[in-house]
Design an enzyme around this catalytic site. Sequence first.
Site, PDB file in Angstrom:
ATOM      1  N   HIS A  99      -2.862  -5.612   1.683  1.00  0.00           N
ATOM      2  CA  HIS A  99      -3.194  -6.493   1.127  1.00  0.00           C
ATOM      3  C   HIS A  99      -3.193  -6.850   0.804  1.00  0.00           C
ATOM      4  O   HIS A  99      -2.019  -7.915  -0.013  1.00  0.00           O
ATOM      5  CB  HIS A  99      -4.287  -5.090   0.113  1.00  0.00           C
ATOM      6  CG  HIS A  99      -5.600  -5.851  -0.162  1.00  0.00           C
ATOM      7  ND1 HIS A  99      -6.378  -6.239   0.636  1.00  0.00           N
ATOM      8  CD2 HIS A  99      -5.206  -7.141  -1.118  1.00  0.00           C
ATOM      9  CE1 HIS A  99      -7.463  -7.992   0.253  1.00  0.00           C
ATOM     10  NE2 HIS A  99      -6.673  -7.468  -1.233  1.00  0.00           N
ATOM     11  N   TYR A 122     -12.667  -2.894  -4.111  1.00  0.00           N
ATOM     12  CA  TYR A 122     -12.628  -2.682  -2.785  1.00  0.00           C
ATOM     13  C   TYR A 122     -14.055  -2.576  -2.663  1.00  0.00           C
ATOM     14  O   TYR A 122     -14.635  -2.400  -1.862  1.00  0.00           O
ATOM     15  CB  TYR A 122     -12.147  -2.021  -1.679  1.00  0.00           C
ATOM     16  CG  TYR A 122     -10.926  -1.743  -1.563  1.00  0.00           C
ATOM     17  CD1 TYR A 122     -10.327  -3.122  -1.113  1.00  0.00           C
ATOM     18  CD2 TYR A 122      -9.749  -0.972  -1.384  1.00  0.00           C
ATOM     19  CE1 TYR A 122      -9.281  -3.343   0.115  1.00  0.00           C
ATOM     20  CE2 TYR A 122      -8.297  -1.325  -1.070  1.00  0.00           C
ATOM     21  CZ  TYR A 122      -8.396  -2.366  -0.528  1.00  0.00           C
ATOM     22  OH  TYR A 122      -7.047  -2.646  -0.252  1.00  0.00           O
ATOM     23  N   ASN A 135      -1.513   0.250   6.811  1.00  0.00           N
ATOM     24  CA  ASN A 135      -1.560  -0.955   7.241  1.00  0.00           C
ATOM     25  C   ASN A 135      -0.719  -1.928   6.268  1.00  0.00           C
ATOM     26  O   ASN A 135      -0.535  -3.142   6.163  1.00  0.00           O
ATOM     27  CB  ASN A 135      -2.803  -2.001   7.591  1.00  0.00           C
ATOM     28  CG  ASN A 135      -3.814  -2.497   5.936  1.00  0.00           C
ATOM     29  OD1 ASN A 135      -2.918  -1.825   5.618  1.00  0.00           O
ATOM     30  ND2 ASN A 135      -4.645  -3.536   7.001  1.00  0.00           N
ATOM     31  N   LYS A 176       1.019  -1.786  -0.135  1.00  0.00           N
ATOM     32  CA  LYS A 176      -0.377   0.391   0.468  1.00  0.00           C
ATOM     33  C   LYS A 176       0.950   1.119  -0.491  1.00  0.00           C
ATOM     34  O   LYS A 176       2.543   0.775   0.458  1.00  0.00           O
ATOM     35  CB  LYS A 176      -0.779   0.040   1.487  1.00  0.00           C
ATOM     36  CG  LYS A 176      -2.565  -1.522   0.387  1.00  0.00           C
ATOM     37  CD  LYS A 176      -3.083  -0.879   2.673  1.00  0.00           C
ATOM     38  CE  LYS A 176      -4.473  -2.399   2.002  1.00  0.00           C
ATOM     39  NZ  LYS A 176      -5.081  -1.961   2.955  1.00  0.00           N
ATOM     40  N   GLU A 201      -9.583 -10.765  -7.014  1.00  0.00           N
ATOM     41  CA  GLU A 201      -7.818  -9.662  -7.691  1.00  0.00           C
ATOM     42  C   GLU A 201      -7.287  -9.780  -8.889  1.00  0.00           C
ATOM     43  O   GLU A 201      -6.345  -8.612  -8.779  1.00  0.00           O
ATOM     44  CB  GLU A 201      -7.498 -10.069  -6.117  1.00  0.00           C
ATOM     45  CG  GLU A 201      -9.491  -9.384  -4.859  1.00  0.00           C
ATOM     46  CD  GLU A 201      -8.801  -9.490  -3.837  1.00  0.00           C
ATOM     47  OE1 GLU A 201      -9.628  -9.036  -3.042  1.00  0.00           O
ATOM     48  OE2 GLU A 201      -7.604  -9.845  -3.474  1.00  0.00           O
TER      49      GLU A 201
END
Length: 138
Positions: free
Chosen positions: A116, A50, A113, A10, A127
């Site tokens: 993913h 998402y 965070n 990320k 995905e």
Amino acid sequence: SKERTLSIIKPDAVAKNVIGQIYQRFEDSGLKIVAAKMKQLSQAEAEGFYAVHSERPFFGDLVSFMTSGPVMIQVLEGDDAITKNRDIMGATNPKEAAAGTIRADFAESIDANAVHGSDAPETAAQEIAYFFSSIELN
Ligand code: CMP
């Protein structure tokens, strides 16, 4: 058995300059990087990726965070790749992530965070197809 999973480093971890350290952890755990691209996600791309979270209260923040800078997207392959990747990532909330996991070591908050990873075989297939065409996948 041999699986593939989608991984995203990320914007927070890309900005921290730890792509290489995170790749090392994938490789040390036996996961092979079989496709990769760095990309600045558009709002539409992040919203689409998402979409399953679109009704959640954190959706807006999630999309704005994921478009705040480039991400590094990769397909990881290996024995039980989906579970293995989730194990080395650690809990979604870095405050709850086990010591030595990617999120414990590199993440700041539940939003920022660091990584993913797909959570199941069906979502992994979905995905991977969202970001990679068949000619990019060997
Ligand atoms: P990720 O695995 O990318 O999937 C959705 C993301 O939403 C998640 O990691 C978190 O970064 C973010 N998020 C923010 N708040 C929450 C929450 N309360 N529960 C789950 N995910 C959250």
